[in-house]
Design a protein around this motif. Structure first.
Motif, PDB file in Angstrom:
ATOM      1  N   TYR A   1       0.814  -1.220   0.000  1.00  0.00           N
ATOM      2  CA  TYR A   1       0.000   0.000   0.000  1.00  0.00           C
ATOM      3  C   TYR A   1       0.847   1.270   0.000  1.00  0.00           C
ATOM      4  CZ  TYR A   1      -4.428  -2.357   0.055  1.00  0.00           C
ATOM      5  OH  TYR A   1      -5.526  -3.103  -0.337  1.00  0.00           O
ATOM      6  N   LEU A   2       2.094   1.186   0.406  1.00  0.00           N
ATOM      7  CA  LEU A   2       2.999   2.315   0.213  1.00  0.00           C
ATOM      8  C   LEU A   2       3.318   2.468  -1.270  1.00  0.00           C
ATOM      9  CD1 LEU A   2       5.413   1.882   3.259  1.00  0.00           C
ATOM     10  CD2 LEU A   2       3.811   3.772   2.860  1.00  0.00           C
ATOM     11  N   ALA A   3       3.396   1.337  -1.993  1.00  0.00           N
ATOM     12  CA  ALA A   3       3.585   1.400  -3.447  1.00  0.00           C
ATOM     13  C   ALA A   3       2.367   2.044  -4.111  1.00  0.00           C
ATOM     14  CB  ALA A   3       3.822   0.000  -4.007  1.00  0.00           C
ATOM     15  N   ILE A   4       1.168   1.728  -3.606  1.00  0.00           N
ATOM     16  CA  ILE A   4      -0.046   2.385  -4.110  1.00  0.00           C
ATOM     17  C   ILE A   4       0.018   3.887  -3.844  1.00  0.00           C
ATOM     18  CG2 ILE A   4      -2.538   2.626  -3.771  1.00  0.00           C
ATOM     19  CD1 ILE A   4      -2.694  -0.341  -3.236  1.00  0.00           C
ATOM     20  N   ALA A   5       0.459   4.249  -2.638  1.00  0.00           N
ATOM     21  CA  ALA A   5       0.564   5.666  -2.282  1.00  0.00           C
ATOM     22  C   ALA A   5       1.548   6.390  -3.194  1.00  0.00           C
ATOM     23  CB  ALA A   5       0.995   5.802  -0.817  1.00  0.00           C
ATOM     24  N   ILE A   6       2.639   5.721  -3.572  1.00  0.00           N
ATOM     25  CA  ILE A   6       3.609   6.323  -4.494  1.00  0.00           C
ATOM     26  C   ILE A   6       2.955   6.599  -5.846  1.00  0.00           C
ATOM     27  CG2 ILE A   6       5.717   5.867  -5.816  1.00  0.00           C
ATOM     28  CD1 ILE A   6       6.745   4.338  -3.346  1.00  0.00           C
ATOM     29  N   THR A   7       2.189   5.621  -6.331  1.00  0.00           N
ATOM     30  CA  THR A   7       1.490   5.799  -7.610  1.00  0.00           C
ATOM     31  C   THR A   7       0.507   6.962  -7.536  1.00  0.00           C
ATOM     32  OG1 THR A   7       1.661   3.426  -8.083  1.00  0.00           O
ATOM     33  CG2 THR A   7       0.019   4.675  -9.317  1.00  0.00           C
ATOM     34  N   LEU A   8      -0.290   7.015  -6.466  1.00  0.00           N
ATOM     35  CA  LEU A   8      -1.269   8.091  -6.321  1.00  0.00           C
ATOM     36  C   LEU A   8      -0.586   9.437  -6.124  1.00  0.00           C
ATOM     37  CD1 LEU A   8      -3.920   6.335  -4.025  1.00  0.00           C
ATOM     38  CD2 LEU A   8      -3.977   6.651  -6.507  1.00  0.00           C
ATOM     39  N   ASP A   9       0.551   9.444  -5.444  1.00  0.00           N
ATOM     40  CA  ASP A   9       1.313  10.676  -5.241  1.00  0.00           C
ATOM     41  C   ASP A   9       1.750  11.260  -6.580  1.00  0.00           C
ATOM     42  OD1 ASP A   9       3.138  12.319  -3.114  1.00  0.00           O
ATOM     43  OD2 ASP A   9       4.295  11.889  -4.937  1.00  0.00           O
TER      44      ASP A   9
END
Length: 273
Positions: free
Chosen positions: A80-88
Protein backbone atom coordinates in the motif's frame (compact mmCIF):
# COMPACT_ATOMS: atom_id res chain seq x y z
CA UNK A 1 17.68 -12.45 0.51
CA UNK A 2 21.29 -11.38 1.01
CA UNK A 3 21.27 -9.25 -2.13
CA UNK A 4 17.91 -7.86 -1.06
CA UNK A 5 19.32 -6.64 2.26
CA UNK A 6 22.29 -5.07 0.47
CA UNK A 7 20.03 -3.35 -2.06
CA UNK A 8 17.69 -2.02 0.62
CA UNK A 9 20.64 -0.80 2.69
CA UNK A 10 22.02 1.14 -0.29
CA UNK A 11 18.56 2.57 -0.94
CA UNK A 12 18.23 3.70 2.68
CA UNK A 13 21.63 5.40 2.53
CA UNK A 14 20.61 7.30 -0.61
CA UNK A 15 17.18 8.31 0.69
CA UNK A 16 18.57 9.43 4.05
CA UNK A 17 21.60 11.31 2.70
CA UNK A 18 20.05 13.16 -0.27
CA UNK A 19 17.98 16.27 0.49
CA UNK A 20 16.30 15.99 -2.93
CA UNK A 21 14.60 12.77 -1.77
CA UNK A 22 13.92 13.73 1.84
CA UNK A 23 12.17 16.94 0.81
CA UNK A 24 9.73 15.21 -1.58
CA UNK A 25 6.74 13.17 -0.43
CA UNK A 26 7.51 10.49 -3.02
CA UNK A 27 11.02 10.13 -1.64
CA UNK A 28 9.66 9.70 1.90
CA UNK A 29 7.26 7.03 0.62
CA UNK A 30 10.13 5.18 -1.06
CA UNK A 31 12.13 5.44 2.17
CA UNK A 32 9.28 3.99 4.26
CA UNK A 33 8.64 1.27 1.67
CA UNK A 34 12.32 0.30 1.77
CA UNK A 35 12.15 0.01 5.57
CA UNK A 36 9.04 -2.15 5.30
CA UNK A 37 10.66 -4.30 2.60
CA UNK A 38 13.70 -4.85 4.83
CA UNK A 39 11.52 -5.95 7.75
CA UNK A 40 9.61 -8.29 5.47
CA UNK A 41 12.83 -9.79 4.11
CA UNK A 42 13.96 -10.46 7.67
CA UNK A 43 10.79 -12.42 8.47
CA UNK A 44 11.20 -14.44 5.26
CA UNK A 45 14.84 -15.11 6.10
CA UNK A 46 14.02 -16.45 9.57
CA UNK A 47 11.35 -18.70 8.03
CA UNK A 48 13.84 -19.91 5.42
CA UNK A 49 16.58 -20.64 7.98
CA UNK A 50 14.12 -22.71 10.03
CA UNK A 51 14.14 -25.24 7.17
CA UNK A 52 17.76 -26.00 8.12
CA UNK A 53 16.98 -26.10 11.85
CA UNK A 54 18.47 -22.64 12.34
CA UNK A 55 16.05 -20.67 14.47
CA UNK A 56 16.32 -16.93 15.04
CA UNK A 57 13.86 -17.22 17.93
CA UNK A 58 13.74 -19.89 20.63
CA UNK A 59 10.22 -19.01 21.75
CA UNK A 60 7.16 -20.26 19.85
CA UNK A 61 5.47 -16.88 20.31
CA UNK A 62 8.20 -15.09 18.35
CA UNK A 63 8.78 -17.84 15.79
CA UNK A 64 5.19 -18.70 14.87
CA UNK A 65 3.01 -15.79 15.94
CA UNK A 66 4.91 -12.53 16.03
CA UNK A 67 6.99 -13.44 12.99
CA UNK A 68 3.93 -14.26 10.85
CA UNK A 69 2.14 -11.17 12.14
CA UNK A 70 5.04 -8.89 11.20
CA UNK A 71 5.47 -10.74 7.89
CA UNK A 72 1.89 -10.08 6.81
CA UNK A 73 1.77 -6.52 8.12
CA UNK A 74 5.05 -5.58 6.41
CA UNK A 75 3.98 -7.22 3.13
CA UNK A 76 0.71 -5.29 3.12
CA UNK A 77 2.43 -2.08 4.23
CA UNK A 78 4.93 -2.32 1.36
CA UNK A 79 2.11 -2.96 -1.08
CA UNK A 80 0.00 0.00 0.00
CA UNK A 81 3.00 2.32 0.21
CA UNK A 82 3.58 1.40 -3.45
CA UNK A 83 -0.05 2.38 -4.11
CA UNK A 84 0.56 5.67 -2.28
CA UNK A 85 3.61 6.32 -4.49
CA UNK A 86 1.49 5.80 -7.61
CA UNK A 87 -1.27 8.09 -6.32
CA UNK A 88 1.31 10.68 -5.24
CA UNK A 89 2.76 10.89 -8.76
CA UNK A 90 -0.74 10.83 -10.28
CA UNK A 91 -1.90 13.76 -8.13
CA UNK A 92 1.20 15.70 -9.11
CA UNK A 93 0.42 15.18 -12.78
CA UNK A 94 -3.34 15.78 -12.51
CA UNK A 95 -3.46 18.55 -9.88
CA UNK A 96 -0.09 20.36 -9.96
CA UNK A 97 -1.28 23.27 -7.81
CA UNK A 98 -3.21 21.29 -5.17
CA UNK A 99 -0.44 18.69 -4.98
CA UNK A 100 1.60 21.15 -2.92
CA UNK A 101 -1.06 20.85 -0.22
CA UNK A 102 -1.90 17.15 -0.63
CA UNK A 103 1.51 15.61 -1.33
CA UNK A 104 3.39 16.65 1.80
CA UNK A 105 5.70 14.79 4.14
CA UNK A 106 3.29 15.30 7.05
CA UNK A 107 0.45 13.66 5.13
CA UNK A 108 2.75 10.77 4.24
CA UNK A 109 3.49 10.16 7.93
CA UNK A 110 -0.22 10.35 8.79
CA UNK A 111 -1.12 7.90 6.02
CA UNK A 112 1.62 5.50 7.11
CA UNK A 113 0.39 5.52 10.71
CA UNK A 114 -3.17 4.84 9.52
CA UNK A 115 -1.88 1.94 7.42
CA UNK A 116 0.04 0.54 10.38
CA UNK A 117 -2.92 0.69 12.75
CA UNK A 118 -5.44 -0.77 10.27
CA UNK A 119 -3.20 -3.61 9.11
CA UNK A 120 -2.11 -4.45 12.66
CA UNK A 121 -5.76 -4.87 13.63
CA UNK A 122 -6.45 -6.83 10.44
CA UNK A 123 -3.69 -9.38 11.12
CA UNK A 124 -4.03 -9.53 14.92
CA UNK A 125 -5.48 -13.06 14.62
CA UNK A 126 -1.93 -14.38 14.19
CA UNK A 127 -1.48 -13.95 17.95
CA UNK A 128 -4.05 -16.67 18.55
CA UNK A 129 -2.62 -19.52 20.69
CA UNK A 130 -3.80 -21.97 18.00
CA UNK A 131 -0.74 -20.97 15.97
CA UNK A 132 1.94 -23.19 17.40
CA UNK A 133 5.10 -25.16 16.59
CA UNK A 134 5.06 -28.75 15.39
CA UNK A 135 8.09 -30.55 16.93
CA UNK A 136 7.88 -33.40 14.40
CA UNK A 137 7.88 -31.37 11.18
CA UNK A 138 9.65 -28.45 12.91
CA UNK A 139 7.31 -25.96 11.27
CA UNK A 140 4.60 -23.62 12.47
CA UNK A 141 1.08 -24.85 11.89
CA UNK A 142 -2.56 -23.97 12.62
CA UNK A 143 -4.06 -27.46 12.74
CA UNK A 144 -4.83 -27.58 16.45
CA UNK A 145 -8.30 -26.16 15.83
CA UNK A 146 -10.40 -27.07 12.80
CA UNK A 147 -12.28 -23.76 13.09
CA UNK A 148 -9.09 -21.72 13.08
CA UNK A 149 -7.64 -23.82 10.27
CA UNK A 150 -10.79 -23.29 8.19
CA UNK A 151 -10.57 -19.56 8.88
CA UNK A 152 -7.01 -19.44 7.54
CA UNK A 153 -7.89 -21.54 4.50
CA UNK A 154 -11.31 -20.28 3.49
CA UNK A 155 -11.34 -16.67 4.71
CA UNK A 156 -7.83 -15.34 5.23
CA UNK A 157 -6.17 -16.58 2.03
CA UNK A 158 -8.94 -15.38 -0.37
CA UNK A 159 -9.17 -12.07 1.51
CA UNK A 160 -5.40 -11.60 1.33
CA UNK A 161 -5.52 -12.25 -2.42
CA UNK A 162 -8.05 -9.43 -2.83
CA UNK A 163 -6.44 -6.95 -0.42
CA UNK A 164 -2.75 -7.53 -1.17
CA UNK A 165 -2.88 -8.52 -4.84
CA UNK A 166 -6.00 -7.74 -6.88
CA UNK A 167 -6.91 -4.29 -5.50
CA UNK A 168 -3.30 -2.97 -5.56
CA UNK A 169 -2.72 -4.21 -9.12
CA UNK A 170 -5.91 -2.54 -10.36
CA UNK A 171 -5.14 0.79 -8.67
CA UNK A 172 -1.47 0.89 -9.67
CA UNK A 173 -2.16 -0.20 -13.24
CA UNK A 174 -4.91 2.40 -13.77
CA UNK A 175 -2.80 5.10 -12.11
CA UNK A 176 0.22 4.39 -14.30
CA UNK A 177 -1.86 4.20 -17.47
CA UNK A 178 -3.39 7.57 -16.63
CA UNK A 179 0.02 9.15 -15.99
CA UNK A 180 1.47 7.77 -19.22
CA UNK A 181 -1.53 9.17 -21.12
CA UNK A 182 -1.01 12.56 -19.47
CA UNK A 183 2.65 12.58 -20.46
CA UNK A 184 1.85 11.51 -24.00
CA UNK A 185 -0.83 14.17 -24.32
CA UNK A 186 1.42 16.90 -22.99
CA UNK A 187 4.20 16.00 -25.43
CA UNK A 188 2.16 15.64 -28.57
CA UNK A 189 2.53 18.25 -31.23
CA UNK A 190 -0.29 20.70 -31.67
CA UNK A 191 -2.31 19.94 -34.78
CA UNK A 192 -3.06 23.14 -36.78
CA UNK A 193 -6.60 21.88 -37.34
CA UNK A 194 -7.21 21.86 -33.57
CA UNK A 195 -6.71 25.56 -32.92
CA UNK A 196 -9.19 25.53 -30.06
CA UNK A 197 -7.02 23.19 -27.97
CA UNK A 198 -3.75 24.92 -28.78
CA UNK A 199 -3.59 27.06 -25.66
CA UNK A 200 -4.61 24.22 -23.36
CA UNK A 201 -2.13 21.73 -24.79
CA UNK A 202 0.68 24.28 -24.78
CA UNK A 203 -0.05 25.17 -21.16
CA UNK A 204 -0.14 21.48 -20.11
CA UNK A 205 3.13 20.81 -21.91
CA UNK A 206 4.75 23.78 -20.21
CA UNK A 207 3.55 22.65 -16.79
CA UNK A 208 4.72 19.08 -17.42
CA UNK A 209 8.17 20.17 -18.56
CA UNK A 210 8.40 22.45 -15.54
CA UNK A 211 7.39 19.69 -13.13
CA UNK A 212 9.52 16.90 -14.62
CA UNK A 213 12.83 17.80 -13.02
CA UNK A 214 15.60 15.16 -13.11
CA UNK A 215 14.58 14.01 -9.61
CA UNK A 216 10.90 13.84 -10.63
CA UNK A 217 11.80 11.87 -13.73
CA UNK A 218 13.95 9.47 -11.71
CA UNK A 219 11.17 8.94 -9.16
CA UNK A 220 8.68 8.35 -11.97
CA UNK A 221 10.86 5.66 -13.54
CA UNK A 222 11.47 4.08 -10.12
CA UNK A 223 7.72 3.96 -9.60
CA UNK A 224 7.16 2.28 -12.98
CA UNK A 225 9.79 -0.36 -12.19
CA UNK A 226 8.34 -0.93 -8.72
CA UNK A 227 4.80 -1.40 -10.05
CA UNK A 228 5.96 -3.67 -12.88
CA UNK A 229 8.00 -5.79 -10.48
CA UNK A 230 5.06 -6.05 -8.10
CA UNK A 231 2.71 -7.33 -10.80
CA UNK A 232 5.02 -10.02 -12.21
CA UNK A 233 6.26 -11.28 -8.83
CA UNK A 234 3.15 -11.23 -6.62
CA UNK A 235 0.43 -12.65 -8.86
CA UNK A 236 1.83 -16.23 -9.17
CA UNK A 237 2.29 -16.80 -5.41
CA UNK A 238 -1.13 -15.46 -4.38
CA UNK A 239 -3.01 -17.30 -7.11
CA UNK A 240 -1.23 -20.60 -6.34
CA UNK A 241 -1.96 -20.21 -2.63
CA UNK A 242 -5.65 -19.74 -3.36
CA UNK A 243 -5.80 -22.60 -5.88
CA UNK A 244 -3.93 -24.93 -3.53
CA UNK A 245 -6.48 -24.65 -0.71
CA UNK A 246 -9.29 -25.61 -3.12
CA UNK A 247 -7.45 -28.41 -4.91
CA UNK A 248 -5.61 -31.53 -3.73
CA UNK A 249 -4.11 -32.58 -7.05
CA UNK A 250 -0.53 -32.22 -5.76
CA UNK A 251 1.05 -34.31 -3.03
CA UNK A 252 2.46 -32.63 0.05
CA UNK A 253 6.09 -32.65 -1.12
CA UNK A 254 5.29 -31.18 -4.55
CA UNK A 255 3.10 -28.55 -2.93
CA UNK A 256 5.92 -27.46 -0.62
CA UNK A 257 8.37 -27.37 -3.53
CA UNK A 258 6.10 -25.25 -5.75
CA UNK A 259 5.22 -22.96 -2.85
CA UNK A 260 8.90 -22.47 -2.02
CA UNK A 261 9.76 -21.57 -5.62
CA UNK A 262 6.87 -19.10 -5.92
CA UNK A 263 7.61 -17.64 -2.48
CA UNK A 264 11.22 -16.99 -3.50
CA UNK A 265 9.98 -15.42 -6.74
CA UNK A 266 7.57 -13.16 -4.84
CA UNK A 267 10.37 -12.25 -2.41
CA UNK A 268 12.35 -10.70 -5.27
CA UNK A 269 10.04 -7.68 -5.14
CA UNK A 270 11.01 -6.90 -1.54
CA UNK A 271 14.71 -6.90 -2.37
CA UNK A 272 14.66 -5.33 -5.81
CA UNK A 273 15.91 -2.02 -4.37
Amino acid sequence: YGLGFIGNLLSLIIFFSQDEFRNVSTGILFLLMTLSNTIHLWTLTTEFLAIFNIYAYSNVFFQCRLNYFVQNVSRTMSTYLAIAITLDRLIRSELPMRSRIICTRRNVIKLTLIYLIVFSILYSFWFCPMVTFNPITKTCYTGQSSIYSDFITNIFIPTRLIIVCIIPIIIMSLGNIRMLLNIRQSRRRVNPRNQIDMTVVTTNAALTNERMTPIDRMLFYMMLISVGAFIITQIPFHIYTLVRVNSDTLDSYTNLLVRAILLIWSSIYFGIG
